[in-house]
Enzyme design. Structure first.
Site, short mmCIF file in Angstrom:
data_model
loop_
_atom_site.label_atom_id
_atom_site.label_comp_id
_atom_site.label_asym_id
_atom_site.label_seq_id
_atom_site.Cartn_x
_atom_site.Cartn_y
_atom_site.Cartn_z
CB THR A 187 -0.93 0.02 1.23
OG1 THR A 187 -1.74 -1.16 1.20
CG2 THR A 187 -1.82 1.25 1.20
CE LYS A 243 -5.28 -1.76 1.74
NZ LYS A 243 -3.94 -2.38 1.80
CE LYS A 299 2.36 1.96 4.47
NZ LYS A 299 1.71 1.02 3.50
#
Length: 302
Positions: free
Chosen positions: A104, A179, A247
């Site tokens: 990701t 995502k 993150k």
């Protein structure tokens, strides 16, 4: 069938053997692909060697011997180093090869990787996954794919070895944007899960019995099914690290600012997970969110 695949299929280089990458790589081996693996920690590669993978001593060695290289590493900076560095994958993969980044990461970085790869005659796919450690172990991940049609077609047989739902969302970066949309849903679900259990406990209810009722009602969710029992038990074992989710939330908020979007739910999740990290749980699972909410309420959990 496996032997036939080894004779005719691509040699797959695999970089990243953590709690997600290790099981995913094992599925690729079990599907019959010839696999070369690399890990910074030799002990992480040992189980894959026992399963039949060859172990490379460097990223460059792995890329030179592969037709397709899959990466699932921690941070965008890791992606950039592994794929775009002088000793990285793209510099050493033969023309006609394919890179598949399962991390990701940033949509902008995915587009840049695709541009650099194209200059070398290499296809590039961004294919982040969802489903956590359990999905990786079962081979039932949802894979969100971005890239040119020919690159995606080259990657699909490998993706099918560990993915159940594979959707080509568009060009380079589209997988990463999808995502991000997924992680927005996860952030909301984790806040709701934690607040619900905290409320039930404060009301004097047995959270396990409450879960029996609500998990089969309109409030049910995959997050509730997978993570509520761990939350109730105070089990912070990671299926997905808090620091990695932070993150992801940071990437989403940066993209939102670029687009002029207000995402107050994501901002709240980011603040709460920063508190979880401050409490020493950056390497715990995302279910540790309830610890931050309990602290704000002057309570302890469990």
């Amino acid at each position: 069938m496996a032997e036939q695949q080894r004779e005719t299929g691509p040699t797959v280089g695999w970089i990243g053997l953590g709690i997600m990458g290790g099981p995913m790589c094992r599925h690729v081996i079990d599907a019959g692909f010839d696999v070369i693996a690399y890990a910074r920690r030799p002990e992480a590669a040992a189980p894959l060697a026992e399963a039949g993978a060859r172990i490379a001593s460097s990223v460059a060695e792995l890329a030179a011997g592969s037709d397709l290289v899959a990466t699932i590493v921690g941070m965008p900076s890791d992606v950039e180093q592994v794929l775009l560095g002088d000793d990285g994958v793209i510099a050493n993969l033969r023309p006609g090869g394919t890179v598949v980044d399962l991390t990701t990461s940033k949509p902008e970085l995915a587009r840049r990787i695709a541009e650099v790869a194209a200059e070398q005659g290499i296809g590039a796919v961004d294919a982040p996954v969802s489903g956590g450690q359990g999905g990786a172990e079962r081979g039932t991940l949802s894979i969100m794919v971005g890239g040119a049609d020919d690159a995606v077609a080259a990657a699909e047989p490998v993706l099918r070895s560990f993915g159940e739902t594979i959707v080509h969302q568009g060009g380079p970066g589209a997988g990463q944007h999808t995502k991000a949309a997924n992680q927005i849903l996860v952030a909301g679900a984790m806040i709701a899960l934690s607040e619900s259990l905290l409320y039930a406990s404060a009301a004097g209810l047995d959270p396990t019995r409450v879960l029996e009722s609500v998990s089969r009602g309109a409030g049910g969710s995959a997050a509730l099914t997978a993570l509520a029992p761990k939350t109730i038990a105070g089990d912070w074992t990671p299926g997905f690290y808090v620091e990695h989710f932070l993150k992801d939330l940071g990437i989403i908020l940066a993209e939102a600012r670029r687009s002029g979007l207000a995402l107050p739910g994501v901002e709240l999740a980011e603040r709460l997970y920063r508190s979880v990290q401050r409490l020493g749980h950056g390497r715990s699972g995302t279910q540790a969110l309830i610890l931050a909410l309990a602290e704000e309420s002057g309570r302890t959990w469990p």
